[in-house]
Design an enzyme around this catalytic site. Structure first.
Site, PDB file in Angstrom:
ATOM      1  N   THR A 169      32.921  41.161  40.786  1.00  0.00           N
ATOM      2  CA  THR A 169      33.326  40.976  39.390  1.00  0.00           C
ATOM      3  C   THR A 169      34.831  40.829  39.206  1.00  0.00           C
ATOM      4  O   THR A 169      35.306  40.667  38.077  1.00  0.00           O
ATOM      5  CB  THR A 169      32.867  42.174  38.532  1.00  0.00           C
ATOM      6  OG1 THR A 169      33.501  43.372  39.020  1.00  0.00           O
ATOM      7  CG2 THR A 169      31.364  42.352  38.564  1.00  0.00           C
ATOM      8  N   LYS A 170      35.585  40.895  40.292  1.00  0.00           N
ATOM      9  CA  LYS A 170      37.034  40.944  40.166  1.00  0.00           C
ATOM     10  C   LYS A 170      37.649  39.553  39.947  1.00  0.00           C
ATOM     11  O   LYS A 170      36.978  38.541  40.022  1.00  0.00           O
ATOM     12  CB  LYS A 170      37.646  41.619  41.399  1.00  0.00           C
ATOM     13  CG  LYS A 170      37.285  43.104  41.527  1.00  0.00           C
ATOM     14  CD  LYS A 170      37.752  43.901  40.311  1.00  0.00           C
ATOM     15  CE  LYS A 170      37.663  45.407  40.511  1.00  0.00           C
ATOM     16  NZ  LYS A 170      36.298  45.922  40.599  1.00  0.00           N
ATOM     17  N   THR A 171      38.964  39.552  39.708  1.00  0.00           N
ATOM     18  CA  THR A 171      39.663  38.318  39.347  1.00  0.00           C
ATOM     19  C   THR A 171      39.770  37.338  40.510  1.00  0.00           C
ATOM     20  O   THR A 171      39.983  36.151  40.307  1.00  0.00           O
ATOM     21  CB  THR A 171      41.064  38.646  38.820  1.00  0.00           C
ATOM     22  OG1 THR A 171      41.779  39.385  39.830  1.00  0.00           O
ATOM     23  CG2 THR A 171      40.997  39.479  37.547  1.00  0.00           C
TER      24      THR A 171
END
Length: 383
Positions: free
Chosen positions: A180-182
């Protein structure tokens, strides 16, 4: 309409990089990982970047590099993902919790000094939602008491504090590449540091304490012989993960701009609504906008935060809560003498906060659908 809390932005570029790894037949840590580390280091502007299999592993190795010991104390925010404190427990050290600010959800730097004891060794601020913590104030405290400063930058890629990129300020910085990270590689992380000695120790510790990694051993110039010089871990990443990382790094700032656009649209829509409390980003820093935290003025509503989440879920809007404060978990209740009254801001925020969807690839129709339903629920349940 169904809008998930998060949807990774994967294109043919990522797929082709992974296929390239598979075709070349090297799928564990190898050349792509070396390339990923090099390009990440150049992007951040740090002297060293070491790829690992999670931000948790990165934080663990960072604490190992600085020599944390049993009985030491480490300052962390009361509201963060459990990994920030979990790694402290690995050493039988004590996580000392500090309350957070109501408007930013960042560790309250003004409350750190009163919790410092002769056992305090490290401060780990968390750049919540992608907004950098109060670095100058924390660095001043760390310097005054001769403490190490390790940044939990799981949310903060890319982010800037007074024109300095996160990853170049503290002693060591750990990033997350979770799904889910950038920057998403499924699982993964990176540690940056200016100190070569720490970087070399982390490189050795991430792969069983072996003196040579597999890429070097199995290359033309390599040898099957190696030595184990540290008691290490299985924390290395793979070329498949790094292939994703290389492709994601190419579009990192574009994805950040996309999230920023969504945050600005949310802010514009929710400004002036007394039932909603907007998240504050301080003027001297730039957030990665990994999260969009929105707080409810529950005194002005007939429903609570959990009911609000259910209402959005029933309308097809996925949300989350960041985070459940550490002192609320059974493990931390049973092992440490934390008192809820010491964390009034954390409690206040936890009762009110919702994280709304914010991800690149989210189209205007989806953004407007989230906005319309948040406002409609507010109107429906307004006191």
């Amino acid at each position: 309409m169904q809008i998930p809390f998060h949807r990774p932005y994967i294109t043919d570029e990522e797929i082709n990089e992974v296929i390239d790894s598979l075709k070349k037949g090297w799928i564990t840590m190898g050349k792509k990982t070396i390339d990923f580390e090099s390009k990440f280091k150049d992007y951040i502007g740090s002297k060293n970047a070491i790829a690992v299999n999670s931000c948790t592993a990165g934080l663990h190795l960072a604490l190992r590099a600085i020599g944390l010991k049993e009985g030491d104390e480490v300052i962390v925010p009361a509201t963060t993902f459990v990994a920030t404190a979990e790694v402290v427990n690995y050493f039988k050290a004590k996580p000392v919790l500090i309350d957070i600010e109501k408007d930013t959800h960042l560790i309250d730097a003004s409350k750190i000094e009163e919790k410092i004891t002769p056992k305090t060794k490290v401060i780990i601020p968390v750049h919540f939602s992608g907004q950098p913590a109060d670095m100058d104030e924390i660095l001043e405290i760390a310097k005054k008491y001769n403490l190490y400063f390790i940044e939990d930058a799981a949310h903060a890629l890319p982010a800037w504090y007074k024109d300095k990129k996160i990853g170049t300020i503290g002693d060591l910085t750990a990033f997350s590449f979770y799904a889910t990270k950038t920057l998403a590689t499924g699982e993964g992380g990176m540690v940056t540091t200016e100190k070569d000695e720490w970087a070399e120790k982390i490189r050795i510790l991430r792969l069983h304490g072996i003196s040579k990694d597999a890429w070097k051993r199995y290359s033309k110039e390599g040898s099957w012989e190696y030595d184990v010089i540290e008691n290490g871990y299985k924390y290395n990443t793979t070329d498949i993960n790094s292939a994703l990382g290389l492709a994601q790094l190419n579009k990192l700032e574009w994805m950040w701009k996309e999230r920023e656009k969504i945050a600005n649209l949310y802010n514009k829509a929710f400004t002036g609504c007394e039932e909603l409390i907007l998240y504050k980003v301080k003027e001297d820093r730039i957030s990665s906008w990994h999260l969009y935290p929105l707080k409810l003025n529950i005194e002005a509503l007939k429903i609570d935060r959990n009911q609000f989440i259910e209402e959005l879920k029933n309308r097809g809007v996925g949300t989350s809560v960041h985070f459940i404060p550490l002192y609320r978990f059974s493990y931390y209740k049973n092992h440490f003498n934390y008192k809820v009254e010491d964390f009034l801001n954390s409690e206040w925020i936890f009762e009110r906060v919702i994280s709304l969807p914010i991800f690149p690839g989210m189209n205007l129709e989806e953004i407007n659908y989230v906005i319309e339903n948040v406002i409609d629920i507010v109107k429906k349940y307004k006191r």
